[in-house]
Each structure stands twice: as C-alpha cells, then as structure tokens.
Scaffold this motif. Structure first.
Motif, PDB file in Angstrom:
ATOM      1  N   VAL A  37       0.814  -1.227   0.000  1.00 21.02           N
ATOM      2  CA  VAL A  37       0.000   0.000   0.000  1.00 21.02           C
ATOM      3  C   VAL A  37       0.845   1.272   0.000  1.00 21.02           C
ATOM      4  CG1 VAL A  37      -2.077  -0.957   1.067  1.00 21.02           C
ATOM      5  CG2 VAL A  37      -0.235  -0.101   2.536  1.00 21.02           C
ATOM      6  N   SER A  38       0.274   2.293  -0.624  1.00 20.88           N
ATOM      7  CA  SER A  38       0.808   3.658  -0.547  1.00 20.88           C
ATOM      8  C   SER A  38       0.240   4.323   0.699  1.00 20.88           C
ATOM      9  CB  SER A  38       0.317   4.483  -1.734  1.00 20.88           C
ATOM     10  OG  SER A  38       1.020   4.192  -2.888  1.00 20.88           O
ATOM     11  N   ALA A  39       0.622   5.548   0.918  1.00 18.47           N
ATOM     12  CA  ALA A  39       0.007   6.350   1.973  1.00 18.47           C
ATOM     13  C   ALA A  39      -1.308   6.904   1.432  1.00 18.47           C
ATOM     14  CB  ALA A  39       0.929   7.502   2.342  1.00 18.47           C
ATOM     15  N   PRO A  40      -2.302   7.172   2.318  1.00 16.95           N
ATOM     16  CA  PRO A  40      -3.560   7.740   1.807  1.00 16.95           C
ATOM     17  C   PRO A  40      -3.324   8.985   0.940  1.00 16.95           C
ATOM     18  CG  PRO A  40      -3.787   7.122   4.102  1.00 16.95           C
ATOM     19  CD  PRO A  40      -2.343   6.933   3.762  1.00 16.95           C
ATOM     20  N   LYS A  48      -5.256  17.107   0.555  1.00 16.12           N
ATOM     21  CA  LYS A  48      -3.787  17.004   0.590  1.00 16.12           C
ATOM     22  C   LYS A  48      -3.408  15.524   0.715  1.00 16.12           C
ATOM     23  CE  LYS A  48      -2.234  21.365   1.129  1.00 16.12           C
ATOM     24  NZ  LYS A  48      -3.223  21.847   0.139  1.00 16.12           N
ATOM     25  N   LYS A  49      -2.299  15.157   0.068  1.00 16.39           N
ATOM     26  CA  LYS A  49      -1.790  13.791   0.234  1.00 16.39           C
ATOM     27  C   LYS A  49      -1.084  13.707   1.581  1.00 16.39           C
ATOM     28  CE  LYS A  49      -0.456  12.253  -4.370  1.00 16.39           C
ATOM     29  NZ  LYS A  49       0.656  11.691  -5.090  1.00 16.39           N
ATOM     30  N   ILE A  50      -1.246  12.579   2.249  1.00 19.95           N
ATOM     31  CA  ILE A  50      -0.562  12.419   3.539  1.00 19.95           C
ATOM     32  C   ILE A  50       0.951  12.624   3.384  1.00 19.95           C
ATOM     33  CG2 ILE A  50       0.100  10.673   5.259  1.00 19.95           C
ATOM     34  CD1 ILE A  50      -2.669  11.730   5.843  1.00 19.95           C
ATOM     35  N   THR A  51       1.535  12.073   2.330  1.00 24.88           N
ATOM     36  CA  THR A  51       2.992  12.210   2.158  1.00 24.88           C
ATOM     37  C   THR A  51       3.394  13.682   2.069  1.00 24.88           C
ATOM     38  OG1 THR A  51       2.918  10.139   0.950  1.00 24.88           O
ATOM     39  CG2 THR A  51       4.969  11.384   0.807  1.00 24.88           C
ATOM     40  N   ASP A  52       2.605  14.483   1.353  1.00 26.51           N
ATOM     41  CA  ASP A  52       2.930  15.912   1.248  1.00 26.51           C
ATOM     42  C   ASP A  52       2.859  16.587   2.617  1.00 26.51           C
ATOM     43  OD1 ASP A  52       3.374  15.860  -1.490  1.00 26.51           O
ATOM     44  OD2 ASP A  52       1.245  16.090  -1.934  1.00 26.51           O
ATOM     45  N   GLY A 115       3.768   7.593   6.355  1.00 21.63           N
ATOM     46  CA  GLY A 115       2.473   7.566   5.664  1.00 21.63           C
ATOM     47  C   GLY A 115       2.131   6.142   5.259  1.00 21.63           C
ATOM     48  N   GLU A 116       3.093   5.466   4.639  1.00 17.32           N
ATOM     49  CA  GLU A 116       2.892   4.086   4.200  1.00 17.32           C
ATOM     50  C   GLU A 116       2.848   3.142   5.400  1.00 17.32           C
ATOM     51  OE1 GLU A 116       4.229   6.259   2.260  1.00 17.32           O
ATOM     52  OE2 GLU A 116       3.436   5.754   0.294  1.00 17.32           O
ATOM     53  N   TYR A 117       3.739   3.415   6.381  1.00 18.88           N
ATOM     54  CA  TYR A 117       3.821   2.534   7.552  1.00 18.88           C
ATOM     55  C   TYR A 117       2.469   2.462   8.269  1.00 18.88           C
ATOM     56  CZ  TYR A 117       4.889   1.024  12.294  1.00 18.88           C
ATOM     57  OH  TYR A 117       4.861   0.366  13.492  1.00 18.88           O
ATOM     58  N   GLY A 168       4.583   0.379   1.114  1.00 17.05           N
ATOM     59  CA  GLY A 168       5.392   0.726  -0.051  1.00 17.05           C
ATOM     60  C   GLY A 168       6.337   1.881   0.260  1.00 17.05           C
ATOM     61  N   PHE A 169       7.131   2.265  -0.748  1.00 19.21           N
ATOM     62  CA  PHE A 169       7.880   3.530  -0.740  1.00 19.21           C
ATOM     63  C   PHE A 169       9.199   3.533   0.036  1.00 19.21           C
ATOM     64  CE2 PHE A 169       7.641   8.308   0.551  1.00 19.21           C
ATOM     65  CZ  PHE A 169       8.301   8.713  -0.592  1.00 19.21           C
ATOM     66  N   TYR A 170       9.412   2.584   0.961  1.00 25.39           N
ATOM     67  CA  TYR A 170      10.660   2.676   1.725  1.00 25.39           C
ATOM     68  C   TYR A 170      11.268   1.328   2.059  1.00 25.39           C
ATOM     69  CZ  TYR A 170       8.140   1.507   6.068  1.00 25.39           C
ATOM     70  OH  TYR A 170       7.406   0.875   7.031  1.00 25.39           O
ATOM     71  N   SER A 182      12.198   7.411  -4.640  1.00 24.44           N
ATOM     72  CA  SER A 182      11.713   8.724  -5.062  1.00 24.44           C
ATOM     73  C   SER A 182      10.181   8.721  -5.029  1.00 24.44           C
ATOM     74  CB  SER A 182      12.240   9.068  -6.453  1.00 24.44           C
ATOM     75  OG  SER A 182      11.945   8.020  -7.332  1.00 24.44           O
ATOM     76  N   ARG A 183       9.577   9.874  -5.222  1.00 24.20           N
ATOM     77  CA  ARG A 183       8.117   9.995  -5.127  1.00 24.20           C
ATOM     78  C   ARG A 183       7.416   8.974  -6.016  1.00 24.20           C
ATOM     79  NH1 ARG A 183       5.784  14.442  -2.547  1.00 24.20           N
ATOM     80  NH2 ARG A 183       4.063  12.979  -2.408  1.00 24.20           N
ATOM     81  N   GLY A 184       6.315   8.469  -5.531  1.00 29.99           N
ATOM     82  CA  GLY A 184       5.589   7.441  -6.283  1.00 29.99           C
ATOM     83  C   GLY A 184       6.220   6.068  -6.141  1.00 29.99           C
ATOM     84  N   GLY A 185       7.162   5.950  -5.208  1.00 29.05           N
ATOM     85  CA  GLY A 185       7.990   4.740  -5.119  1.00 29.05           C
ATOM     86  C   GLY A 185       7.317   3.484  -4.596  1.00 29.05           C
ATOM     87  N   SER A 186       6.054   3.559  -4.187  1.00 31.46           N
ATOM     88  CA  SER A 186       5.387   2.321  -3.767  1.00 31.46           C
ATOM     89  C   SER A 186       5.263   1.348  -4.933  1.00 31.46           C
ATOM     90  CB  SER A 186       3.997   2.615  -3.203  1.00 31.46           C
ATOM     91  OG  SER A 186       4.110   3.443  -2.077  1.00 31.46           O
ATOM     92  N   ASP A 187       5.213   1.887  -6.130  1.00 30.88           N
ATOM     93  CA  ASP A 187       5.213   1.025  -7.326  1.00 30.88           C
ATOM     94  C   ASP A 187       6.465   0.143  -7.338  1.00 30.88           C
ATOM     95  OD1 ASP A 187       2.903   2.120  -8.343  1.00 30.88           O
ATOM     96  OD2 ASP A 187       3.909   3.445  -9.766  1.00 30.88           O
ATOM     97  N   ILE A 188       7.580   0.719  -6.897  1.00 27.50           N
ATOM     98  CA  ILE A 188       8.835  -0.038  -6.899  1.00 27.50           C
ATOM     99  C   ILE A 188       8.755  -1.156  -5.864  1.00 27.50           C
ATOM    100  CG2 ILE A 188      11.363   0.107  -6.684  1.00 27.50           C
ATOM    101  CD1 ILE A 188      11.162   3.100  -7.243  1.00 27.50           C
TER     102      ILE A 188
HETATM  103  N1  ASP Z   1       3.389   8.157  -0.840  1.00 27.20           N
HETATM  104  C1  ASP Z   1       4.502   8.328  -1.718  1.00 27.20           C
HETATM  105  C2  ASP Z   1       4.256   9.508  -2.631  1.00 27.20           C
HETATM  106  O1  ASP Z   1       3.252  10.188  -2.511  1.00 27.20           O
HETATM  107  C3  ASP Z   1       4.831   7.087  -2.483  1.00 27.20           C
HETATM  108  C4  ASP Z   1       3.711   6.511  -3.296  1.00 27.20           C
HETATM  109  O2  ASP Z   1       2.545   6.835  -3.130  1.00 27.20           O
HETATM  110  O3  ASP Z   1       4.005   5.666  -4.158  1.00 27.20           O
HETATM  111  O4  ASP Z   1       5.078   9.800  -3.449  1.00 27.20           O
END
Ligand code: ASP
Length: 434
Positions: A37-40, A48-52, A115-117, A168-170, A182-188
């Motif tokens: 999972v990503s962060a909400p 707002k995104k939680i990560t932001d 956020g992801e945790y 995800g993400f870390y 990097s941002r969007g890294g939960s895909d990785i």
């Molecule tokens: N939460 C992180 C971001 O907003 C990672 C992700 O969602 O993949 O970049």
C-alpha cells in the motif's frame, strides 16, 4: 499455486470506504496474497496527500516552526479511517509517538515513510493479515537502488500461507536507517515483492483503467492501451506519460512478470497489461506521448565530419556544465543537441560561449521553444511506411517538423515541433495510427 501481488495507490486507500473496497478486490481472487500500500492520497481534488503533509511537517520542524496544523490533518485522517474500519490497533498511540519523533528532529525519509507505515498497519489489522516491515527486508543503496539480498530476505518472510501487507515507498540503508525511494515509489516496492515471491502477475491498482494511447487533455477520449511491452512503456513514460513509476519496471521485467494496471473503482475492467512480448500484428503503434520545454544547441562547422573528437568535445562542454541531453541528431557538418529547458536554465549563455571558444564553429546558436513527440511501437521495426504515414499526417495538418530522430532500436520515432504546434501534432499523429 500461483500468487499475485497487488499494489494499491494512494487514491485506493484514501479513506475507510476505499479500504473496504480493496479488501473486496483482494477477496475476489485467492491468488492475491501480497498487498502493498501507498500512503492515503487525495479523496478529492482539493485534498492534501498524507505524504505531502508529512514532508511539510518535517520542513516546519527543521526550521523550528510549529507543526500543529499539518499534523492535525494527518492525525484526523488516520483516526477517522481507523475508527470507521473498527481496527484494534492503537493508532492514537502510534500518532502520538510520531508527533514526538518529528518534533525531536528525526530524518526526512523517516517522516515521509510513516504515511505508508501507518496505512499498512491499519490495512493489515483490518484484513486480519500479517504486517511485514519493509525496512527489515528491503535494503536500498546510496544510488537509491535495491540491494540484491533484499529479494531473498523478502522471499523467506513471505513464504507462509497467509495474506501479507507490506508498506510501499521505503526500505532501509545499509546501516538500517529508513530510506525512501523517489516519489511514487510504492510502485517499486510492489515490483520488488512481485519478483521476490515469483508472482504470476504484478497488479498495480490505481484510479484509472490502465494507460490510454495518448493524453486525454489533448486527444478527445483516447483509446485504452490493452497490451504494451516493458520497452514501449519505458519510452512512453520517459516522454511524459505517467501512471507508473518507471524504475518499477526493472525488477519484474527481469523475470518477465507481467504488470497489470487496474482500476479499483472498476475491478472488472481488464486494464493494461505490460508484458515482455506482444503480437505487433494487431497494433503497430501503442501510444503517442510528448513534452514541451526543449531547446536545441546547434553547431555548424565545415568538415566537422573529418574532425576526430568534435562530438566528444561538444558533449564534454555539456558535462562540465552538469547538463544531460536528450537526443543528438547530426548532419555532415552540423550537430544538434536537444536539451530540456530545465537542464539549460541559467546556463545557456555560458554554454554557448564555451562552444564558440573551444570548438571555433562557423555557426553556433541555442534556440528554445520546442516540443518533442514520441510515437512508440515495437511493430515499427522492419515495417515500411510507418514514417511516411507519420510525416504525411503532420504535413496534412500543416505542421512543420523541425527535428526528426529515430533510435536505431526502431521502437519509436521522435519529432520535434514548435511549442505552438504541439497539441495539433499529437492529435494528427493519433488520428493516423490509433
Ligand atoms: N506516498 C509516496 C508519494 O506520494 C509514495 C507513493 O505513493 O508511491 O510519493
């Protein structure tokens, strides 16, 4: 039995209702045993995104400013989700700890990773699944790449019969400190897990039904992209089509694990399949993508073709200025290097002076205001007439092509046009091929 890894993006875990929805998605197929999972993310556009918010908290704390406001938003989001899902986990306590940690000055990566945790802890509790701490198994090196031993480590912890939830993400660096991609890294992370468990498919669940053949902001209702190869998607991602983190392709393409981009709002839509090989008979071109904001460094010098090292010297000037380039189409006595404006910013004049001084060209200039458009498809190779079709379409639309570049892989044809022609050019190419 085959297994499937499902990664759910920020919009799919944005609130309690959507998390309930993803539980249904997971239940629909017993092979879906690994959930990343990503962060909400955003519930609506203004959200707002939680990560932001986490990044903001860290920045404020680093400057000795109050984090109350953004932290309150984070707290409310998680508490609401936990309350509505009726989880047993003490989310209040986890948030109180995080509040203290941020104020105490923990690292940026640590703060961002929470956020992801927190999301994964809540989802694991709600699914009655097993939570797996990514930092204990995924090691990330200084270049931000996954260290090989991570796969073995994950495989051994994910070897049971249960459903596992992984944030995800870390991961962690070699010292065990939290490190993010990097941002969007939960895909990785999803791709790493897919390789580790030898998944039959890596499902990447988002809020769109896969990729479209072009940008819907430019082309009206572009067709969906059903099947696309890893190589094609890399070309398209590079040229600005983004739904999926481009680095997430490597772990799965190595093992030829297909990636299926799916929509949590329409779980029955087939989405887009990213595969190792596709039958190019049914579709030559899979997509058209482009970006504005490029400049051309043009250099002309009589008998350039006989001067050994001319190209190297030109590129070393760029290197000395820390500039990476996109393409370099050349003629007999001319070379053009295409660079993005962001790379050239504030440096154009000095680059030009160095070119004139060091290369003593007959002519040298930098022109800005270009857009690049890539027409991508593995089916282009060995097939006559594709370029003709492309150029005819542009000619009929009255568009002047300023740059032509076809990589020797023959997987794409890139044309450069003036920024004002960009959207019309994309539409003309789309109509010719899709
Ligand atoms: N939460 C992180 C971001 O907003 C990672 C992700 O969602 O993949 O970049």
């Amino acid at each position: 039995m085959e297994v499937v890894v499902c990664k759910f993006g920020g919009s799919s875990v944005a609130d309690a209702e959507r998390i309930r929805n993803i539980r249904e998605v997971v239940r629909l197929d017993p092979r879906r045993r690994f959930v990343v999972v990503s962060a909400p993310g955003k519930r609506q556009k203004s959200d707002k995104k939680i990560t932001d918010l986490l990044y903001l908290c860290h920045e404020l704390a680093a400057q000795g400013l109050d984090i109350d406001e953004p932290f309150h938003l984070i707290r409310e989001r998680y508490l609401k989700i936990a309350r509505e899902l009726e989880v047993e986990l003490n989310v209040d306590k986890l948030l109180a700890d995080l509040d203290k940690q941020i104020r105490a000055g923990v690292s940026l990566d640590f703060v961002a990773s929470r956020g992801e945790y927190l999301c994964a802890r809540i989802v694991a509790d709600f699914f009655q699944a097993q939570f797996v701490e990514a930092a204990d198994h995924i090691t990330i090196n200084d270049e931000g790449l996954v260290v090989e031993k991570s796969y073995k480590s994950l495989a051994s912890v994910l070897s049971g019969e249960s459903i596992y939830v992984i944030p995800g993400f870390y991961g962690a660096d070699s010292e065990g400190e939290i490190k993010t991609f990097s941002r969007g890294g939960s895909d990785i992370t999803g791709a790493i897990v897919a390789r580790a468990v030898g998944a039959a498919v890596y499902e990447n669940w988002t809020d769109v039904s896969g990729f479209l053949m072009s940008d819907p902001n430019i082309v009206v209702s572009p067709k969906p992209m059903r099947t696309v190869t890893y190589r094609e998607i890399r070309e398209l991602a590079y040229m600005g089509a983004n739904v999926f983190h481009e680095e997430a392709i490597f772990p799965v393409s190595r093992e030829k694990i297909p990636i299926n981009i799916r929509n949590t709002h329409y779980p029955n839509d087939p989405g887009t399949m990213i595969v190792h090989h596709r039958d190019t008979k049914d579709r030559v071109v899979v997509g058209i993508a482009g970006k504005i904001g490029f400049s051309i460094i043009f250099v002309e010098k009589l008998l350039m073709n006989r001067q050994v090292g001319f190209g190297r010297r030109l590129f070393s000037i760029l290197e000395a200025h820390g500039i990476s380039f996109e393409h370099a189409p050349s003629g007999i006595d001319t070379m053009s290097v295409i660079v993005s404006d962001s790379q050239l910013k504030g440096k154009a004049q000095r680059v030009l002076e160095d070119v004139k001084k060091q290369l003593e060209p007959d002519r040298a200039e930098i022109t800005s205001g270009f857009a690049l458009i890539a027409t991508v498809g593995e089916g282009m190779a060995y097939r006559p007439g594709i370029a003709a079709r492309l150029f005819t379409a542009l000619a009929n639309a009255g568009i002047n092509i300023r740059i032509i570049d076809q990589g020797s892989s023959e997987i794409n044809i890139i044309v450069g046009v003036e920024t004002a022609d960009f959207e019309n050019a994309v539409r003309a190419i789309y109509q010719a091929f899709c």
